[in-house]
Design a protein around this motif. Structure first.
Motif, PDB file in Angstrom:
ATOM      1  N   VAL A 122      -2.492   1.081 -10.429  1.00  0.00           N
ATOM      2  CA  VAL A 122      -2.429   0.624  -9.046  1.00  0.00           C
ATOM      3  C   VAL A 122      -3.547  -0.398  -8.809  1.00  0.00           C
ATOM      4  CG1 VAL A 122      -2.575   1.342  -6.625  1.00  0.00           C
ATOM      5  CG2 VAL A 122      -1.490   2.846  -8.315  1.00  0.00           C
ATOM      6  N   GLY A 123      -3.162  -1.566  -8.364  1.00  0.00           N
ATOM      7  CA  GLY A 123      -4.154  -2.605  -8.057  1.00  0.00           C
ATOM      8  C   GLY A 123      -4.421  -2.642  -6.563  1.00  0.00           C
ATOM      9  N   ILE A 124      -5.667  -2.880  -6.206  1.00  0.00           N
ATOM     10  CA  ILE A 124      -6.013  -3.068  -4.792  1.00  0.00           C
ATOM     11  C   ILE A 124      -6.843  -4.338  -4.678  1.00  0.00           C
ATOM     12  CG2 ILE A 124      -7.181  -2.093  -2.768  1.00  0.00           C
ATOM     13  CD1 ILE A 124      -6.615   0.666  -3.868  1.00  0.00           C
ATOM     14  N   PHE A 125      -6.364  -5.251  -3.850  1.00  0.00           N
ATOM     15  CA  PHE A 125      -7.059  -6.516  -3.648  1.00  0.00           C
ATOM     16  C   PHE A 125      -7.467  -6.618  -2.181  1.00  0.00           C
ATOM     17  CE2 PHE A 125      -7.131 -11.096  -2.676  1.00  0.00           C
ATOM     18  CZ  PHE A 125      -8.100 -11.491  -3.586  1.00  0.00           C
ATOM     19  N   ALA A 181     -11.418  -6.852  -6.052  1.00  0.00           N
ATOM     20  CA  ALA A 181     -10.207  -6.168  -6.518  1.00  0.00           C
ATOM     21  C   ALA A 181     -10.562  -5.120  -7.562  1.00  0.00           C
ATOM     22  CB  ALA A 181      -9.241  -7.187  -7.112  1.00  0.00           C
ATOM     23  N   VAL A 182      -9.741  -4.105  -7.623  1.00  0.00           N
ATOM     24  CA  VAL A 182      -9.868  -3.107  -8.684  1.00  0.00           C
ATOM     25  C   VAL A 182      -8.480  -2.730  -9.174  1.00  0.00           C
ATOM     26  CG1 VAL A 182     -11.980  -2.036  -7.778  1.00  0.00           C
ATOM     27  CG2 VAL A 182      -9.764  -1.101  -7.153  1.00  0.00           C
ATOM     28  N   THR A 183      -8.450  -2.199 -10.374  1.00  0.00           N
ATOM     29  CA  THR A 183      -7.220  -1.577 -10.877  1.00  0.00           C
ATOM     30  C   THR A 183      -7.539  -0.119 -11.162  1.00  0.00           C
ATOM     31  OG1 THR A 183      -6.510  -3.655 -11.856  1.00  0.00           O
ATOM     32  CG2 THR A 183      -5.440  -1.647 -12.652  1.00  0.00           C
ATOM     33  N   LEU A 184      -6.729   0.741 -10.550  1.00  0.00           N
ATOM     34  CA  LEU A 184      -6.901   2.184 -10.738  1.00  0.00           C
ATOM     35  C   LEU A 184      -5.862   2.648 -11.757  1.00  0.00           C
ATOM     36  CD1 LEU A 184      -7.122   3.104  -6.936  1.00  0.00           C
ATOM     37  CD2 LEU A 184      -9.033   2.720  -8.509  1.00  0.00           C
ATOM     38  N   VAL A 192       1.968  -0.881  -8.937  1.00  0.00           N
ATOM     39  CA  VAL A 192       1.902  -1.159  -7.500  1.00  0.00           C
ATOM     40  C   VAL A 192       0.628  -1.970  -7.242  1.00  0.00           C
ATOM     41  CG1 VAL A 192       1.625  -0.113  -5.201  1.00  0.00           C
ATOM     42  CG2 VAL A 192       3.049   1.029  -6.915  1.00  0.00           C
ATOM     43  N   THR A 193       0.730  -2.947  -6.355  1.00  0.00           N
ATOM     44  CA  THR A 193      -0.469  -3.701  -5.949  1.00  0.00           C
ATOM     45  C   THR A 193      -0.527  -3.759  -4.429  1.00  0.00           C
ATOM     46  OG1 THR A 193      -0.303  -5.052  -7.934  1.00  0.00           O
ATOM     47  CG2 THR A 193      -1.765  -5.852  -6.184  1.00  0.00           C
ATOM     48  N   ILE A 194      -1.663  -3.344  -3.901  1.00  0.00           N
ATOM     49  CA  ILE A 194      -1.867  -3.347  -2.449  1.00  0.00           C
ATOM     50  C   ILE A 194      -2.806  -4.496  -2.115  1.00  0.00           C
ATOM     51  CG2 ILE A 194      -2.844  -2.022  -0.513  1.00  0.00           C
ATOM     52  CD1 ILE A 194      -2.152   0.532  -2.221  1.00  0.00           C
ATOM     53  N   ARG A 195      -2.389  -5.334  -1.184  1.00  0.00           N
ATOM     54  CA  ARG A 195      -3.241  -6.452  -0.744  1.00  0.00           C
ATOM     55  C   ARG A 195      -3.455  -6.331   0.765  1.00  0.00           C
ATOM     56  NH1 ARG A 195      -3.151 -10.519  -4.877  1.00  0.00           N
ATOM     57  NH2 ARG A 195      -1.505 -10.036  -6.385  1.00  0.00           N
ATOM     58  N   ALA A 196      -4.717  -6.237   1.156  1.00  0.00           N
ATOM     59  CA  ALA A 196      -5.039  -6.076   2.581  1.00  0.00           C
ATOM     60  C   ALA A 196      -6.499  -6.414   2.807  1.00  0.00           C
ATOM     61  CB  ALA A 196      -4.769  -4.645   3.023  1.00  0.00           C
ATOM     62  N   ARG A 201       0.201  -5.924   2.348  1.00  0.00           N
ATOM     63  CA  ARG A 201       1.333  -6.197   1.459  1.00  0.00           C
ATOM     64  C   ARG A 201       1.290  -5.242   0.280  1.00  0.00           C
ATOM     65  NH1 ARG A 201       1.474 -11.527  -0.750  1.00  0.00           N
ATOM     66  NH2 ARG A 201      -0.713 -11.830  -0.243  1.00  0.00           N
ATOM     67  N   ILE A 202       2.451  -4.679  -0.034  1.00  0.00           N
ATOM     68  CA  ILE A 202       2.525  -3.755  -1.160  1.00  0.00           C
ATOM     69  C   ILE A 202       3.569  -4.290  -2.138  1.00  0.00           C
ATOM     70  CG2 ILE A 202       2.937  -1.380  -1.893  1.00  0.00           C
ATOM     71  CD1 ILE A 202       2.110  -0.502   0.936  1.00  0.00           C
ATOM     72  N   GLU A 203       3.099  -4.709  -3.276  1.00  0.00           N
ATOM     73  CA  GLU A 203       4.006  -5.223  -4.305  1.00  0.00           C
ATOM     74  C   GLU A 203       4.393  -4.076  -5.235  1.00  0.00           C
ATOM     75  OE1 GLU A 203       1.303  -9.266  -4.229  1.00  0.00           O
ATOM     76  OE2 GLU A 203       1.502  -8.128  -6.100  1.00  0.00           O
ATOM     77  N   GLY A 204       5.668  -4.031  -5.610  1.00  0.00           N
ATOM     78  CA  GLY A 204       6.129  -2.980  -6.516  1.00  0.00           C
ATOM     79  C   GLY A 204       6.548  -1.713  -5.802  1.00  0.00           C
TER      80      GLY A 204
END
Lengths: 140, 142
Positions: B45-48, B55-58, B77-81, B120-123
């Motif tokens: 799971v990526g969070i930007f 950003a990090v990747t969990l 999944v990538t969360i951008r907020a 935004r949530i990708e994936g």
């Protein structure tokens, strides 16, 4: 009337601003821990010695806020540390404290879930600092 | 239990990585109801955070979390907020049947940001279970 940054007069004015804030009173319901702010020395900015701000916050009220040593602040349940210039940025609304912590510009010690649960309260505390007119040692 | 969370970048782990890793670790250690999700979750799971460029990747490995600086390849999944929204996501309450509650004030704000594009949530398609598990692991709401 302006007060010197991080002085006892500043602490009193900060406390009064907190206790005037209905936003803080609502957002901090349930908060019952002490918070210490460590303002690290920056001699080149005329802030030669570190200071600590010890905040006794309880259920949406500031029971006491006092300026002491960095060690006093470090003994609190939650401790936020940063150099003088960072705290100045926070007080001037140039740096949001939450963003500062996420970026490592301010360092947090304490139970993270509790801090995150009270994000709104901490944002309002920052707002309260911005409402205290301050003279800065590096501008005097 | 061995350390549930490790940092791929060691001492160079970013403040944001340490904060998210620390948050999940504290939740897993203090709240046993989160252990099932932690043990069952295998996903990247990526969070930007858009306003601070962090950003990090969990990397959830089924009972262990490896936190990496930056967005890494192979994310499910990538969360951008922005930072406020990321913090708000952690305050989403968990409701009936373990589903995130998007009906109270915090939940409605988060849902509104999704609709407006500030979150935004990708994936998301095909990874709804993963997203719900991550939300439960993140949630600090009582």
């Amino acid at each position: 009337m302006t007060v010197a940054a991080f002085s006892p007069e500043w602490a009193q004015a900060f406390k009064e601003e907190i206790n005037k804030s209905p936003v803080y009173q609502q957002a901090a319901k349930g908060w019952k821990w002490t918070v210490g702010l460590v303002v690290e020395a920056e001699p080149d900015r005329k802030f030669p010695e570190a200071r600590g701000v010890v905040m006794d916050l309880f259920e949406g009220q500031a029971r006491d806020i006092r300026v002491g040593s960095a060690a006093d602040a470090q003994a609190c349940d939650f401790v936020i540390s940063g150099p003088y210039s960072r705290w100045k940025q926070v007080a001037l609304k140039e740096l949001d404290a939450t963003r500062g912590m996420l970026q490592g510009k301010l360092k947090l010690k304490g139970d993270l879930p509790t801090v995150v649960r009270y994000t709104k309260a901490s944002q309002e505390l920052t707002e309260c600092t911005t409402r205290v007119p301050v003279t800065w040692p590096d501008e005097a | 239990m061995t350390n549930p969370v490790d940092y791929a970048d060691g001492d160079d782990a970013s403040a944001f990585a340490r904060m998210l890793g620390g948050l999940i670790e504290a939740n897993v250690v203090a709240r046993p109801e989160k252990l099932t999700d932690f043990h069952n979750l295998k996903a990247r799971v990526g969070i930007f955070v858009t306003d601070i460029d962090e950003a990090v990747t969990l990397e959830f490995q089924g009972g262990h979390l490896l936190v990496r600086n930056g967005l890494q390849e192979g994310r499910d999944v990538t969360i951008r907020a922005d930072a406020d929204t990321v913090m708000q996501l952690s305050n989403v309450k968990i409701g009936f049947a373990g589903m995130p509650n998007y009906l109270d004030s915090t939940g409605r704000e988060v849902a509104g940001k999704m609709l407006s594009g500030r979150l935004r949530i990708e994936g998301l398609l095909g990874n709804l279970t993963t997203l719900n598990r991550v939300t439960r692991l993140f949630s600090v709401a009582t």
